[in-house]
Design a protein around this motif. Structure first.
Motif, mmCIF file in Angstrom:
data_model
loop_
_atom_site.group_PDB
_atom_site.id
_atom_site.type_symbol
_atom_site.label_atom_id
_atom_site.label_comp_id
_atom_site.label_asym_id
_atom_site.label_seq_id
_atom_site.Cartn_x
_atom_site.Cartn_y
_atom_site.Cartn_z
ATOM 1 N N LEU A 1 -29.996 7.677 72.111
ATOM 2 C CA LEU A 1 -29.881 7.192 70.735
ATOM 3 C C LEU A 1 -30.929 6.133 70.432
ATOM 4 C CD1 LEU A 1 -28.197 7.600 68.205
ATOM 5 C CD2 LEU A 1 -26.645 5.815 69.004
ATOM 6 N N THR A 2 -31.194 5.269 71.407
ATOM 7 C CA THR A 2 -32.204 4.229 71.224
ATOM 8 C C THR A 2 -33.598 4.837 71.086
ATOM 9 O OG1 THR A 2 -30.890 2.649 72.515
ATOM 10 C CG2 THR A 2 -33.235 2.163 72.235
ATOM 11 N N ASN A 3 -33.900 5.846 71.896
ATOM 12 C CA ASN A 3 -35.206 6.516 71.804
ATOM 13 C C ASN A 3 -35.379 7.203 70.461
ATOM 14 O OD1 ASN A 3 -35.899 5.716 74.391
ATOM 15 N ND2 ASN A 3 -35.136 7.597 75.342
ATOM 16 N N TYR A 4 -34.313 7.872 70.016
ATOM 17 C CA TYR A 4 -34.373 8.530 68.710
ATOM 18 C C TYR A 4 -34.594 7.509 67.605
ATOM 19 C CZ TYR A 4 -32.731 10.749 64.420
ATOM 20 O OH TYR A 4 -32.634 11.197 63.124
ATOM 21 N N PHE A 5 -33.878 6.389 67.702
ATOM 22 C CA PHE A 5 -33.985 5.368 66.668
ATOM 23 C C PHE A 5 -35.374 4.729 66.673
ATOM 24 C CE2 PHE A 5 -33.328 0.969 65.163
ATOM 25 C CZ PHE A 5 -32.924 1.270 63.870
ATOM 26 N N SER A 6 -35.946 4.541 67.846
ATOM 27 C CA SER A 6 -37.293 3.967 67.931
ATOM 28 C C SER A 6 -38.312 4.867 67.250
ATOM 29 C CB SER A 6 -37.681 3.752 69.399
ATOM 30 O OG SER A 6 -36.820 2.838 70.021
ATOM 31 N N PHE B 1 -15.137 3.757 60.628
ATOM 32 C CA PHE B 1 -15.734 4.018 61.940
ATOM 33 C C PHE B 1 -17.243 4.185 61.821
ATOM 34 C CE2 PHE B 1 -17.349 6.903 65.141
ATOM 35 C CZ PHE B 1 -16.827 6.366 66.320
ATOM 36 N N THR B 2 -17.681 4.970 60.841
ATOM 37 C CA THR B 2 -19.112 5.212 60.636
ATOM 38 C C THR B 2 -19.860 3.916 60.348
ATOM 39 O OG1 THR B 2 -18.626 7.401 59.744
ATOM 40 C CG2 THR B 2 -20.803 6.507 59.283
ATOM 41 N N SER C 1 -23.038 -1.866 64.291
ATOM 42 C CA SER C 1 -23.022 -2.382 65.655
ATOM 43 C C SER C 1 -24.228 -1.888 66.446
ATOM 44 C CB SER C 1 -21.729 -1.964 66.357
ATOM 45 O OG SER C 1 -21.664 -2.476 67.668
ATOM 46 N N PHE C 2 -24.577 -0.606 66.265
ATOM 47 C CA PHE C 2 -25.731 -0.081 66.987
ATOM 48 C C PHE C 2 -27.022 -0.770 66.543
ATOM 49 C CE2 PHE C 2 -29.354 2.849 67.038
ATOM 50 C CZ PHE C 2 -29.480 3.014 68.404
ATOM 51 N N LEU C 3 -27.185 -0.917 65.221
ATOM 52 C CA LEU C 3 -28.389 -1.577 64.715
ATOM 53 C C LEU C 3 -28.431 -3.036 65.148
ATOM 54 C CD1 LEU C 3 -28.514 -0.095 61.107
ATOM 55 C CD2 LEU C 3 -29.952 0.523 63.039
ATOM 56 N N LEU C 4 -27.269 -3.660 65.212
ATOM 57 C CA LEU C 4 -27.188 -5.055 65.607
ATOM 58 C C LEU C 4 -27.650 -5.253 67.042
ATOM 59 C CD1 LEU C 4 -26.207 -7.859 64.604
ATOM 60 C CD2 LEU C 4 -24.002 -7.335 65.657
ATOM 61 N N THR C 5 -27.331 -4.305 67.910
ATOM 62 C CA THR C 5 -27.681 -4.426 69.324
ATOM 63 C C THR C 5 -29.051 -3.849 69.653
ATOM 64 O OG1 THR C 5 -26.512 -2.350 69.790
ATOM 65 C CG2 THR C 5 -25.282 -4.390 70.063
ATOM 66 N N SER C 6 -29.724 -3.251 68.675
ATOM 67 C CA SER C 6 -31.073 -2.730 68.916
ATOM 68 C C SER C 6 -32.061 -3.892 69.019
ATOM 69 C CB SER C 6 -31.495 -1.784 67.795
ATOM 70 O OG SER C 6 -31.563 -2.471 66.558
ATOM 71 N N PHE C 7 -33.271 -3.600 69.444
ATOM 72 C CA PHE C 7 -34.295 -4.619 69.653
ATOM 73 C C PHE C 7 -33.763 -5.740 70.564
ATOM 74 C CE2 PHE C 7 -35.515 -2.619 65.678
ATOM 75 C CZ PHE C 7 -36.833 -2.302 65.941
ATOM 76 N N GLU C 8 -33.154 -5.291 71.667
ATOM 77 C CA GLU C 8 -32.647 -6.202 72.699
ATOM 78 C C GLU C 8 -31.656 -7.217 72.134
ATOM 79 O OE1 GLU C 8 -36.076 -7.917 74.480
ATOM 80 O OE2 GLU C 8 -36.703 -6.065 75.459
ATOM 81 N N VAL D 1 -19.753 1.786 70.311
ATOM 82 C CA VAL D 1 -21.119 1.418 70.687
ATOM 83 C C VAL D 1 -21.102 0.558 71.952
ATOM 84 C CG1 VAL D 1 -23.162 0.108 69.986
ATOM 85 C CG2 VAL D 1 -21.999 1.572 68.334
ATOM 86 N N LYS D 2 -20.171 -0.362 72.017
ATOM 87 C CA LYS D 2 -20.101 -1.289 73.155
ATOM 88 C C LYS D 2 -19.848 -0.555 74.465
ATOM 89 C CE LYS D 2 -17.773 -5.505 74.694
ATOM 90 N NZ LYS D 2 -16.748 -6.532 74.366
ATOM 91 N N TYR D 3 -19.026 0.490 74.408
ATOM 92 C CA TYR D 3 -18.650 1.199 75.631
ATOM 93 C C TYR D 3 -19.333 2.561 75.772
ATOM 94 C CZ TYR D 3 -15.114 -2.410 76.062
ATOM 95 O OH TYR D 3 -14.485 -3.629 76.178
ATOM 96 N N MET D 4 -20.421 2.754 75.029
ATOM 97 C CA MET D 4 -21.180 3.995 75.138
ATOM 98 C C MET D 4 -21.835 4.084 76.520
ATOM 99 S SD MET D 4 -24.383 5.180 72.721
ATOM 100 C CE MET D 4 -23.493 4.687 71.258
ATOM 101 N N ASN D 5 -21.835 5.289 77.096
ATOM 102 C CA ASN D 5 -22.451 5.407 78.426
ATOM 103 C C ASN D 5 -23.972 5.266 78.328
ATOM 104 O OD1 ASN D 5 -23.840 8.088 78.304
ATOM 105 N ND2 ASN D 5 -21.757 8.843 77.963
#
Length: 211
Positions: free
Chosen positions: A47-52, A105-106, A112-119, A36-40
């Motif tokens: 992914l963020t748009n889909y999650f929103s 990994f999952t 990690s992705f959820l943690l970094t969402s919402f700025e 997640v940290k090194y995702m382009n």
């Protein structure tokens, strides 16, 4: 010998298996976190748009618990079946450890992705989405992996050294343990289906004010 003594004896006899499962699971979590940290940028944006869109649908629409329950049950049964089947083979240990790695990994990637969402303020969403069911899943998953790594190693040893057959009593104990693990996974599935969506909705509406 009570359950605690049995568990302590089992740990002393099979420390290497506990260590292997723990290491592979933790490595998987670490890899998922770094992914997640090194995702382009483009992948992260998609992914963020889909999650929103997904989070807004949870708030505005009723969750179809029947479909969700079936999906989660199928996911857990596939995982459980894979570990059991590999455990009944003489080469099951590396395959089970690979499953541990993927599971870690999952979990690491999702949290990690959820943690970094919402700025970067998605801690409550990450907890509500992953913690309740994984309090049940993870100990059960690790214990299941250890049991079947032990069993696979026993079959390997008996195949090449003892030239014998695994004791039927041991096989019956394994089947009993599978039944117990299955019941625990079902409890986790119920929690994930009926509790987690409501927790997520509560967090989204009361913490992040998504209406």
């Amino acid at each position: 010998m009570n359950i605690i003594n049995k568990a302590q004896h089992n740990y002393k006899e099979n420390k290497i298996f506990y260590f292997m499962v723990f290491i592979f699971f933790c490595v998987g979590i670490t890899l998922g976190t770094f992914m997640v940290k090194y995702m382009n940028y483009n992948d992260a944006t998609d992914l963020t748009n889909y999650f929103s869109t997904f989070t807004k649908s949870i708030v505005t629409e009723q969750v179809n618990t029947k479909i969700l329950l079936l999906d989660i049950l199928k996911k857990n049964l596939i995982l459980l079946t894979a570990i059991v089947l590999f455990g009944f083979t003489i080469f099951g240990t590396p395959l089970i450890l690979l499953i541990d790695l993927i599971k870690g990994f999952t979990l690491g990637y999702t949290f990690s992705f959820l943690l970094t969402s919402f700025e970067g303020k998605g801690i409550w969403l990450a907890i509500a989405s992953t913690l309740p069911q994984n309090i049940i899943y993870i100990p059960c998953f690790i214990a299941l992996s250890i049991v079947f790594i032990q069993f696979s190693s026993m079959k390997l040893r008996d195949r090449f050294f003892n030239k014998g057959k695994v004791n039927t009593i041991v096989e019956k104990e394994i089947i009993f343990k599978v039944g117990v693990f299955l019941c625990v996974f079902i409890v986790g599935t119920i929690v994930e289906t009926y509790l987690c969506p409501n927790l997520i909705k509560f967090v989204l509406t009361n913490v992040y004010k998504i209406v």
